[in-house]
Design a protein around this motif. Sequence first.
Motif, PDB file in Angstrom:
ATOM      1  N   LEU A 106     -46.066  91.589 -60.210  1.00  0.00           N
ATOM      2  CA  LEU A 106     -45.399  90.284 -60.210  1.00  0.00           C
ATOM      3  C   LEU A 106     -45.417  89.658 -58.817  1.00  0.00           C
ATOM      4  N   HIS A 107     -45.575  88.346 -58.797  1.00  0.00           N
ATOM      5  CA  HIS A 107     -45.563  87.603 -57.534  1.00  0.00           C
ATOM      6  C   HIS A 107     -44.119  87.315 -57.162  1.00  0.00           C
ATOM      7  N   THR A 108     -43.698  87.822 -56.035  1.00  0.00           N
ATOM      8  CA  THR A 108     -42.312  87.668 -55.599  1.00  0.00           C
ATOM      9  C   THR A 108     -42.243  87.124 -54.184  1.00  0.00           C
ATOM     10  N   THR A 109     -41.118  86.547 -53.846  1.00  0.00           N
ATOM     11  CA  THR A 109     -40.831  86.181 -52.463  1.00  0.00           C
ATOM     12  C   THR A 109     -40.430  87.447 -51.701  1.00  0.00           C
ATOM     13  N   PRO A 110     -40.400  87.404 -50.368  1.00  0.00           N
ATOM     14  CA  PRO A 110     -39.916  88.569 -49.619  1.00  0.00           C
ATOM     15  C   PRO A 110     -38.478  88.950 -49.964  1.00  0.00           C
TER      16      PRO A 110
ATOM     17  N   ASP B   1     -50.394  91.008 -47.656  1.00  0.00           N
ATOM     18  CA  ASP B   1     -49.390  89.947 -47.638  1.00  0.00           C
ATOM     19  C   ASP B   1     -48.716  89.974 -46.265  1.00  0.00           C
ATOM     20  N   GLU B   2     -49.195  89.113 -45.368  1.00  0.00           N
ATOM     21  CA  GLU B   2     -48.762  89.192 -43.975  1.00  0.00           C
ATOM     22  C   GLU B   2     -47.314  88.745 -43.790  1.00  0.00           C
TER      23      GLU B   2
ATOM     24  N   PHE C 239     -37.600  99.110 -49.175  1.00  0.00           N
ATOM     25  CA  PHE C 239     -37.263  97.976 -48.304  1.00  0.00           C
ATOM     26  C   PHE C 239     -37.045  96.705 -49.118  1.00  0.00           C
ATOM     27  N   PHE C 240     -38.011  96.367 -49.977  1.00  0.00           N
ATOM     28  CA  PHE C 240     -37.891  95.139 -50.752  1.00  0.00           C
ATOM     29  C   PHE C 240     -36.999  95.315 -51.976  1.00  0.00           C
TER      30      PHE C 240
ATOM     31  N   ARG D 177     -42.121  91.000 -42.076  1.00  0.00           N
ATOM     32  CA  ARG D 177     -40.698  91.295 -42.277  1.00  0.00           C
ATOM     33  C   ARG D 177     -40.462  92.797 -42.372  1.00  0.00           C
ATOM     34  N   TYR D 178     -41.365  93.484 -43.060  1.00  0.00           N
ATOM     35  CA  TYR D 178     -41.247  94.930 -43.236  1.00  0.00           C
ATOM     36  C   TYR D 178     -41.289  95.649 -41.887  1.00  0.00           C
TER      37      TYR D 178
END
Length: 482
Positions: A423-427, A90-91, A468-469, A96-97
Amino acid sequence: MSGQAAAAVSCDVLVVGLGCAGATAAIEAAEAGASVVALERASAPGGSSALSGGELYLGGGTATQQACGFADSAEAMYDFLVAALGPHADEEKLRRYCEGSVEHHDWLVGHGVVFKPSLHDRPTWMPDTDDGLMWLGENAAPFNSLAQPAPRGHRGPAPYYAGKVLMDALVEAAAAAGVETHTDTRAVSLVVEDGRVVGVRARRFGEDVEYRAARGVVLTTGGFVDNEPMLADHAPALLGHGKVSDGLDDGSGIAMALHVGAATRRMHAHEIALTYLPALAVRGLVVDGLGQRFVNEDSYPGIVSHAAVTHRPAPYWVIVDEIGFEDVPERERWGVRPAYAAEDLDELGAELGMPAGALAATVAAYNRDAERGEDTWFRKDPDWLRPLRPPYAAIDVAVGFHPGDRDSAASGNGVAGFTLGGLHTTPDGAVLTWAGEPIPGLYAAGRATSGIHGDGYISGTSLGDGTFFGRAAGRSAAGAVR
């Protein structure tokens, strides 16, 4: 739930699961001014994070890297990770990371996490020292030609399994921030009103409890490696292998979110680990059941493991000679002993059940390259190249090893793993529907989600991604006023 009226607890932000992602989410939410309750189904916080090696993948020029004499950049960190965690990493999250890694390092240090400014410079899964920095494959081919190498494995001051010291610091910081923790509390389902997640139903000591969250619920419940039906449906490559978890990574948080319309992503993705000893492998070679070499042995151990288990026929062996074996200090051998030994490679290969002449041909090719100082097959670092001489030994990776006072992570065949999809999440931690829309009031982080990973893995990217997330999800939940 029973027919009895449930007791009720109210807060602004509810965090479900108190591993590394849950702890950082709770801290950020509390420091943003929200009242926070964290639920933990076990009798104490920590989860699988507390049982881990404790590495956090951080870079870009952290204070710990600088103190050890290494320059780094977010771009070099990104270039390495996009290759090592791919294909299909997930680029957006990864960018962001990497760009936030220095700040994240400093945030962790500011919340009590300690990274000793010293480098562990020897190949290993987990250092037997309290060094705060280690290499995680950045200096091995092909990655050393794709990005400027720098060690980025940051870890707490403890030998072997350092996850506990990390979690001790984060749990203490959460308590200091005012987070209220309820242990022995198992979330059962999400509460939805008018299309918004407003809490969870839970069980605590046989009592039904309804937790209400005015701003948001953050799911940080871990992966699903302990759920055999879910593995069979989504990540069957892990079936029959050992499980790297605290025994409670059963996908419960993922299932709860699915019931309210959440989408998942990359549920097949997983990490696989062979219980082979890198310190011995770099001094010899790793071969498959046919006696064939297939990887440069100075690679990060997870890359070696994936190359073996997903692409090569078992069993797997580390072949060394007496000089190589004795060169590893006894403390760093983790109790490993050769399963077979012989003066002749044909004899050794026959004992291992390999095709006639296969092992001898493999070692002969390796020795020719070693004598020239160049691994033409897999580009192993010349510092590790040395012709192997009799007597030879074969180490069976299925036997495992015993670092410190812990048992092998494997279960019978030398292979163990955990899931990376979820789960599919936003950043920012918002959980998405299959239509790509955020579910109001619902956030998630850590191994309950699909994070930065594609089909690859590097140690430290679970704790790094989770912390981080987790912070991002906690901030988002705290700011989501109904």
